[in-house]
Design a protein around this motif. Structure first.
Motif, short mmCIF file in Angstrom:
data_model
loop_
_atom_site.label_atom_id
_atom_site.label_comp_id
_atom_site.label_asym_id
_atom_site.label_seq_id
_atom_site.Cartn_x
_atom_site.Cartn_y
_atom_site.Cartn_z
N SER A 270 -46.52 -28.34 32.21
CA SER A 270 -47.17 -29.56 32.69
C SER A 270 -48.67 -29.48 32.48
N ILE A 271 -49.25 -28.34 32.82
CA ILE A 271 -50.70 -28.17 32.69
C ILE A 271 -51.13 -28.29 31.24
N ARG A 272 -50.40 -27.67 30.34
CA ARG A 272 -50.79 -27.71 28.92
C ARG A 272 -50.62 -29.11 28.33
N GLU A 273 -49.67 -29.88 28.86
CA GLU A 273 -49.48 -31.25 28.38
C GLU A 273 -50.66 -32.14 28.76
N ALA A 274 -51.13 -32.01 30.00
CA ALA A 274 -52.24 -32.84 30.48
C ALA A 274 -53.01 -32.03 31.54
N PRO A 275 -53.90 -31.14 31.11
CA PRO A 275 -54.57 -30.22 32.05
C PRO A 275 -55.46 -30.91 33.08
N GLU A 276 -55.89 -32.14 32.81
CA GLU A 276 -56.80 -32.81 33.75
C GLU A 276 -56.15 -33.16 35.08
N TYR A 277 -54.82 -33.05 35.17
CA TYR A 277 -54.14 -33.42 36.41
C TYR A 277 -53.79 -32.24 37.29
N TYR A 278 -54.21 -31.03 36.90
CA TYR A 278 -54.02 -29.87 37.77
C TYR A 278 -55.22 -29.74 38.71
N PHE A 279 -55.03 -29.11 39.86
CA PHE A 279 -56.07 -29.04 40.87
C PHE A 279 -56.95 -27.81 40.62
N TRP A 280 -57.95 -27.97 39.77
CA TRP A 280 -58.76 -26.86 39.30
C TRP A 280 -59.77 -26.35 40.33
N THR A 281 -59.98 -27.04 41.42
CA THR A 281 -60.94 -26.58 42.43
C THR A 281 -60.41 -25.40 43.24
N HIS A 282 -59.11 -25.12 43.15
CA HIS A 282 -58.55 -23.97 43.84
C HIS A 282 -58.90 -22.68 43.08
N LYS A 283 -59.18 -21.62 43.82
CA LYS A 283 -59.48 -20.33 43.20
C LYS A 283 -58.17 -19.59 42.92
N ARG A 284 -57.38 -20.19 42.01
CA ARG A 284 -56.03 -19.71 41.76
C ARG A 284 -55.99 -18.30 41.15
N TRP A 285 -57.01 -17.93 40.41
CA TRP A 285 -57.00 -16.66 39.68
C TRP A 285 -57.98 -15.64 40.27
N LYS A 286 -58.34 -15.82 41.53
CA LYS A 286 -59.39 -14.98 42.13
C LYS A 286 -58.99 -13.51 42.28
N HIS A 287 -57.69 -13.22 42.30
CA HIS A 287 -57.24 -11.83 42.49
C HIS A 287 -56.84 -11.16 41.18
N ARG A 288 -57.23 -11.72 40.05
CA ARG A 288 -56.77 -11.21 38.75
C ARG A 288 -57.24 -9.78 38.47
N ASN A 289 -58.30 -9.35 39.15
CA ASN A 289 -58.81 -7.99 38.93
C ASN A 289 -58.27 -6.98 39.95
N LYS A 290 -57.27 -7.40 40.72
CA LYS A 290 -56.72 -6.51 41.75
C LYS A 290 -55.24 -6.22 41.50
N VAL A 291 -54.82 -6.29 40.26
CA VAL A 291 -53.40 -6.12 39.93
C VAL A 291 -52.94 -4.70 40.23
N PRO A 292 -51.89 -4.52 41.07
CA PRO A 292 -51.37 -3.17 41.35
C PRO A 292 -50.86 -2.53 40.06
N LYS A 293 -50.88 -1.23 39.99
CA LYS A 293 -50.46 -0.51 38.78
C LYS A 293 -49.04 -0.87 38.36
N ALA A 294 -48.18 -1.11 39.34
CA ALA A 294 -46.77 -1.41 39.04
C ALA A 294 -46.62 -2.70 38.25
N PHE A 295 -47.61 -3.59 38.31
CA PHE A 295 -47.52 -4.87 37.63
C PHE A 295 -48.47 -4.97 36.43
N GLN A 296 -49.18 -3.89 36.14
CA GLN A 296 -50.08 -3.91 34.99
C GLN A 296 -49.30 -3.68 33.70
#
Length: 298
Positions: A270-296
């Motif tokens: 959905s986002i790739r079809e029309a990205p302007e309709y996603y709620f970009w003000t949320h800090k959705r990716w704020k934890h991207r640098n805290k990935v546990p080793k099991a999920f890296q």
């Protein structure tokens, strides 16, 4: 203080909800100009998010998405208020379903459903779905700190008969409803960023590994609810068309976290079809640098 703020604001909200749509959107245009060009509300967050998930796009392309998003955000805020004054007939015209028979067939089979939604297009008007089904409608939501505005939001979202359940109470109340053998349809927003210390699963979302909410999936498995993704498209200003997509026929037989991952894949589409309709003000990716080793990645 909370009551005083509510008393001051509510009459204005009521007045706005009675305005015709052309005037409503004229106000939205004014709010957009003020929010975007004067205040710059969360502009840095939006730009960082867009640059993070769309590195292949030029700065100019991302800027166009950004501006369209802010216009849409202002529209949906005014549309939420408009829910107070809109008629059922007008709502049904503006928020349509292409394949309502998917839910109706599940109801005929006596199956409970979980409608899983992202912060995309219009999630507020999805609550009008309760006018099209025979199941008891429930919506899981986060309480607002101001109890008077919380009551107002509950009133708006329950206009069409949906019962609002606070997140912390959801599992207990839905279990009780199941024991009463209610036929249920439950709506839940499932694309938020959970508290990192409570995250039980991490996966790629828009190509970036992040913690994900799995509460919707867990409720489905515990209660044998059929998970359904509602894909919403914006077809015009104040006009939405939606399609139901069953994520798993037998959720209890699906491996853990698979339903959540399938849901997120649909959200990405959905986002790739029309990205302007996603709620970009949320800090959705704020934890991207805290990935546990099991999920890296290895």
């Amino acid at each position: 203080m909370q009551l005083a703020i509510y008393i001051l604001v509510y009459p204005l909200l009521w007045l706005v909800s009675r305005l015709p749509f052309p005037i409503l959107y004229a106000i939205s245009d004014g709010v957009y100009l003020f929010l975007y060009y004067v205040i710059g509300y969360r502009k840095k967050v939006v730009r960082n998010n867009l640059a993070l998930v769309f590195p292949e796009k030029s700065k100019e392309e991302r800027l166009q998405i950004e501006k369209k998003f802010y216009r849409h955000m202002c529209d949906i805020f005014l549309e939420m208020i408009k829910t107070l004054g809109i008629s059922t007939e007008e709502m049904q015209r503006r928020f349509s379903y292409t394949n309502i028979e998917v839910l109706q067939n599940l109801e005929a089979e006596g199956k409970n459903t979980m409608i899983m939604l992202p912060h995309y297009a219009s999630w507020e008007w999805v609550l009008s779905l309760n006018t099209r089904i025979t199941s008891k409608g429930y919506g899981i939501y986060q309480k607002i700190q101001n109890k008077y505005f919380d009551r107002l939001v509950r009133g708006i979202r329950s206009k069409y008969g949906t019962t609002l359940i606070a997140t912390k109470e959801s599992k207990k109340l839905l279990k009780a409803a199941k024991e009463r053998r209610e036929l249920m349809m439950v709506g839940i927003i499932s694309d938020q960023s959970p508290m990192v210390q409570r995250a039980r699963h991490w996966t790629k979302f828009m190509g970036i590994t992040v913690p994900v909410h799995v509460g919707g999936e867990e409720i489905c498995k515990a209660n044998d609810f059929v998970p359904v993704y509602l894909k919403v498209r914006k077809t015009g200003r104040g006009l939405y068309s939606s399609t139901f997509i069953v994520l798993a026929e037998n959720p209890t037989k699906v491996e853990d976290y698979k339903i959540t991952e399938i849901f997120l894949k649909h959200v990405e589409e959905s986002i790739r079809e029309a990205p302007e309709y996603y709620f970009w003000t949320h800090k959705r990716w704020k934890h991207r640098n805290k990935v546990p080793k099991a999920f890296q990645n290895p």
